[in-house]
Design a protein around this motif. Structure first.
Motif, PDB file in Angstrom:
ATOM      1  N   GLU A  68       0.879  -1.163   0.000  1.00 58.53           N
ATOM      2  CA  GLU A  68       0.000   0.000   0.000  1.00 58.53           C
ATOM      3  C   GLU A  68       0.915   1.211   0.000  1.00 58.53           C
ATOM      4  O   GLU A  68       1.445   1.597   1.037  1.00 58.53           O
ATOM      5  CB  GLU A  68      -0.910  -0.014   1.221  1.00 58.53           C
ATOM      6  N   LYS A 104      -5.328   1.030  -4.466  1.00 56.44           N
ATOM      7  CA  LYS A 104      -5.016   0.839  -3.055  1.00 56.44           C
ATOM      8  C   LYS A 104      -3.676   0.125  -2.916  1.00 56.44           C
ATOM      9  O   LYS A 104      -2.826   0.523  -2.143  1.00 56.44           O
ATOM     10  CB  LYS A 104      -6.109   0.039  -2.360  1.00 56.44           C
ATOM     11  N   GLU A 105      -3.504  -0.948  -3.683  1.00 59.61           N
ATOM     12  CA  GLU A 105      -2.248  -1.698  -3.658  1.00 59.61           C
ATOM     13  C   GLU A 105      -1.532  -1.518  -4.981  1.00 59.61           C
ATOM     14  O   GLU A 105      -2.164  -1.423  -6.031  1.00 59.61           O
ATOM     15  CB  GLU A 105      -2.506  -3.192  -3.462  1.00 59.61           C
ATOM     16  N   ASN A 150       0.518   4.019   2.449  1.00 60.22           N
ATOM     17  CA  ASN A 150       0.707   3.667   3.856  1.00 60.22           C
ATOM     18  C   ASN A 150       2.044   2.982   4.127  1.00 60.22           C
ATOM     19  O   ASN A 150       2.213   2.384   5.185  1.00 60.22           O
ATOM     20  CB  ASN A 150      -0.430   2.753   4.328  1.00 60.22           C
TER      21      ASN A 150
END
Length: 118
Positions: free
Chosen positions: A11, A74-75, A14
């Protein structure tokens, strides 16, 4: 022996901001040395961030180009390896060992897929 592509999903938004630290680098170096000496590792690398990438899409007979970062994702794939293993179980075992080198607070996923050979 079959070859396997392992894609490392992260991610990107993050990802831990702190440096990896010498302990992490030592553990990763030892694993890479072991997998190379075992004759399994064919190629591996991390990838530049999506902000430096471009997606090329073919749809409806036209090409479309999208420069990163790809905020809708997201990924993303943060790295890869190509290994030669006796079977999928061995390839997954190496991926497991790679993931376990990372600190517990990281979230990293490895997708292992056999390379289709014609």
């Amino acid at each position: 022996m079959p070859r396997y592509l392992t894609m490392i999903h992260i991610e990107e938004q993050n990802a831990p901001a702190e440096a990896n630290g010498p302990e992490f680098d030592e553990r990763m170096g030892a694993l890479f040395e072991e997998i190379t000496k075992a004759g399994v590792m064919l190629d591996t690398a991390g990838l530049a961030p999506t902000s430096e990438g471009t997606r090329v899409t073919w749809s409806g007979g036209k090409l479309r180009y999208t420069d990163g970062p790809f905020t809708e994702s997201k990924e993303v794939i943060g790295g890869y390896s190509i290994i030669q293993a006796k079977d999928k179980a061995e390839a997954v075992e190496w991926a497991k060992r790679f993931l376990q080198v990372h600190p517990e607070h990281w979230t990293v996923t490895a997708e292992v897929r056999e390379i289709a050979e014609d």
